[in-house]
Design a protein around this motif. Structure first.
Motif, mmCIF file in Angstrom:
data_model
loop_
_atom_site.group_PDB
_atom_site.id
_atom_site.type_symbol
_atom_site.label_atom_id
_atom_site.label_comp_id
_atom_site.label_asym_id
_atom_site.label_seq_id
_atom_site.Cartn_x
_atom_site.Cartn_y
_atom_site.Cartn_z
ATOM 1 N N GLY A 59 0.827 -1.588 0.009
ATOM 2 C CA GLY A 59 0.129 0.225 0.080
ATOM 3 C C GLY A 59 1.429 1.093 0.418
ATOM 4 N N LEU A 60 0.577 2.024 0.197
ATOM 5 C CA LEU A 60 -1.107 2.547 0.610
ATOM 6 C C LEU A 60 -2.242 2.397 -1.147
ATOM 7 C CD1 LEU A 60 -0.126 5.858 3.027
ATOM 8 C CD2 LEU A 60 -1.005 2.992 3.244
ATOM 9 N N HIS A 61 -2.870 1.481 -0.793
ATOM 10 C CA HIS A 61 -3.175 1.256 -2.063
ATOM 11 C C HIS A 61 -4.890 2.272 -2.088
ATOM 12 C CE1 HIS A 61 -1.254 -2.111 -2.639
ATOM 13 N NE2 HIS A 61 -0.199 -0.760 -3.453
ATOM 14 N N PHE A 62 -4.780 2.866 -3.771
ATOM 15 C CA PHE A 62 -6.316 3.066 -4.011
ATOM 16 C C PHE A 62 -7.151 3.034 -5.556
ATOM 17 C CE2 PHE A 62 -3.891 7.081 -4.401
ATOM 18 C CZ PHE A 62 -5.136 7.406 -5.406
ATOM 19 N N HIS A 117 -5.798 2.304 1.566
ATOM 20 C CA HIS A 117 -5.303 1.638 2.097
ATOM 21 C C HIS A 117 -4.330 0.386 2.458
ATOM 22 C CE1 HIS A 117 -5.853 -2.976 3.146
ATOM 23 N NE2 HIS A 117 -6.963 -1.846 4.728
ATOM 24 N N GLY A 118 -3.005 0.234 2.951
ATOM 25 C CA GLY A 118 -2.013 -1.133 3.030
ATOM 26 C C GLY A 118 -2.201 -1.102 4.334
ATOM 27 N N PHE A 119 -1.169 -2.039 4.669
ATOM 28 C CA PHE A 119 -0.481 -2.926 6.080
ATOM 29 C C PHE A 119 0.636 -2.896 5.709
ATOM 30 C CE2 PHE A 119 -1.660 -6.384 3.177
ATOM 31 C CZ PHE A 119 -1.195 -7.158 3.308
ATOM 32 N N ALA A 139 -6.249 -0.441 -14.431
ATOM 33 C CA ALA A 139 -6.105 0.769 -14.640
ATOM 34 C C ALA A 139 -5.932 1.753 -14.326
ATOM 35 C CB ALA A 139 -6.683 0.842 -15.780
ATOM 36 N N ASN A 140 -7.136 1.274 -13.086
ATOM 37 C CA ASN A 140 -7.585 2.844 -12.118
ATOM 38 C C ASN A 140 -7.214 2.766 -10.557
ATOM 39 O OD1 ASN A 140 -9.346 3.701 -13.865
ATOM 40 N ND2 ASN A 140 -10.877 2.071 -13.115
ATOM 41 N N GLU A 141 -6.278 1.223 -10.786
ATOM 42 C CA GLU A 141 -5.530 1.586 -9.643
ATOM 43 C C GLU A 141 -4.223 2.445 -8.673
ATOM 44 O OE1 GLU A 141 -6.278 -0.264 -6.964
ATOM 45 O OE2 GLU A 141 -4.313 -1.214 -5.893
ATOM 46 N N HIS A 142 -3.925 2.917 -7.893
ATOM 47 C CA HIS A 142 -2.782 3.732 -7.313
ATOM 48 C C HIS A 142 -2.336 3.612 -6.483
ATOM 49 C CE1 HIS A 142 -4.541 6.355 -10.790
ATOM 50 N NE2 HIS A 142 -5.660 6.905 -10.469
ATOM 51 N N SER A 143 -1.445 4.211 -6.352
ATOM 52 C CA SER A 143 -1.017 3.890 -4.772
ATOM 53 C C SER A 143 -0.153 5.425 -4.016
ATOM 54 C CB SER A 143 0.692 3.183 -5.090
ATOM 55 O OG SER A 143 1.381 2.341 -3.713
ATOM 56 N N LEU A 144 -0.123 5.457 -3.434
ATOM 57 C CA LEU A 144 0.615 6.759 -2.273
ATOM 58 C C LEU A 144 1.753 6.029 -1.768
ATOM 59 C CD1 LEU A 144 -2.714 8.298 -0.733
ATOM 60 C CD2 LEU A 144 -1.699 9.400 -2.084
ATOM 61 N N GLN A 145 2.951 6.622 -1.432
ATOM 62 C CA GLN A 145 3.460 7.204 -0.663
ATOM 63 C C GLN A 145 3.474 6.228 0.655
ATOM 64 O OE1 GLN A 145 6.187 10.393 -0.888
ATOM 65 N NE2 GLN A 145 6.668 9.850 -3.589
ATOM 66 N N TRP A 146 3.680 5.381 0.922
ATOM 67 C CA TRP A 146 3.467 4.765 1.847
ATOM 68 C C TRP A 146 4.223 6.023 3.258
ATOM 69 C CZ3 TRP A 146 7.755 3.361 5.259
ATOM 70 C CH2 TRP A 146 8.974 3.067 5.236
ATOM 71 N N ASN A 147 5.281 6.095 2.868
ATOM 72 C CA ASN A 147 6.351 7.035 4.112
ATOM 73 C C ASN A 147 6.417 8.651 4.098
ATOM 74 O OD1 ASN A 147 8.086 7.220 1.833
ATOM 75 N ND2 ASN A 147 9.520 6.674 2.914
ATOM 76 N N ASP A 148 5.326 9.073 3.268
ATOM 77 C CA ASP A 148 4.651 10.578 3.025
ATOM 78 C C ASP A 148 4.985 11.564 4.343
ATOM 79 O OD1 ASP A 148 3.031 13.193 2.993
ATOM 80 O OD2 ASP A 148 3.512 12.241 0.213
ATOM 81 N N PRO A 149 5.805 11.571 4.512
ATOM 82 C CA PRO A 149 5.494 13.202 5.281
ATOM 83 C C PRO A 149 4.017 14.202 6.028
ATOM 84 C CG PRO A 149 7.581 14.174 3.599
ATOM 85 C CD PRO A 149 6.694 13.257 3.241
#
Length: 181
Positions: A59-62, A117-119, A139-149
């Motif tokens: 993750g973090l996936h959405f 969401h992530g774990f 095609a619609n799956e995205h990932s946020l930086q898991w460690n974004d400050p």
């Protein structure tokens, strides 16, 4: 079933009633009527199962468009599960909730549409189950930086470097969502 509200409206920790004896236990992990009684009138279209070694962070996936609500639980091992509010205009936009899910505590976590969401697997052979309200669409799956400050998620890494997929290593910064929202 014990329903625990979190600091973010809509995110719920669910503790099913487990009936056990020296032979093991029985619990009801999904009952549409019972969940509807406490406000979760859901239709699931897909079940997923992942197994992870200790230190694997997923993750973090959405998914956008076509977001997925997820009812998640761990049936073997332990995981630190996190949901981040990415709903535009939400009073808790950019806030997160984390909860430990394990085979021992039998907790479930309801993560509605509009959350990343992530774990982090805390033990080897952690089996994570997801019930999803929408189909997975790569095609619609995205990932946020898991460690974004900006998010400041407190992952229980104990000094370890997490094991990440290639996609999760290059997740987008939260600021990219914040400017769109």
């Amino acid at each position: 079933m014990n329903v625990i509200e979190t600091a973010i409206a809509g995110l719920l920790i669910l503790e099913p009633t487990a009936y056990g004896d020296d032979r093991g236990f029985f619990l009801e992990s999904w009952n549409r009527r019972r969940f509807a009684d406490f406000g979760l009138d859901l239709e699931f279209v897909q079940d997923n199962h992942s197994r992870s070694a200790a230190g694997v962070l997923r993750g973090l996936h959405f998914q956008d468009p076509n977001p997925q609500g997820k009812l998640v639980r761990v049936v073997n091992g332990r995981a630190w599960d996190v949901a981040v509010d990415i709903r535009a205009g939400s009073a808790t936009f950019g806030k997160w909730v984390g909860v430990e899910l394990s085979a021992t505590n039998k907790r479930m976590f309801w993560v509605p549409d509009g959350f990343a969401h992530g774990f982090l697997a805390l033990e080897d052979d952690t089996d994570f189950l997801y019930k999803c309200t929408s189909y997975f669409e790569p095609a619609n799956e995205h990932s946020l930086q898991w460690n974004d400050p900006i998010l400041g998620i407190d992952w229980p890494l104990d000094g370890l470097e997490p094991q990440l997929s290639g996609r999760d290593r290059v997740g987008m910064p939260f600021a990219a969502i914040a400017t769109v929202a």
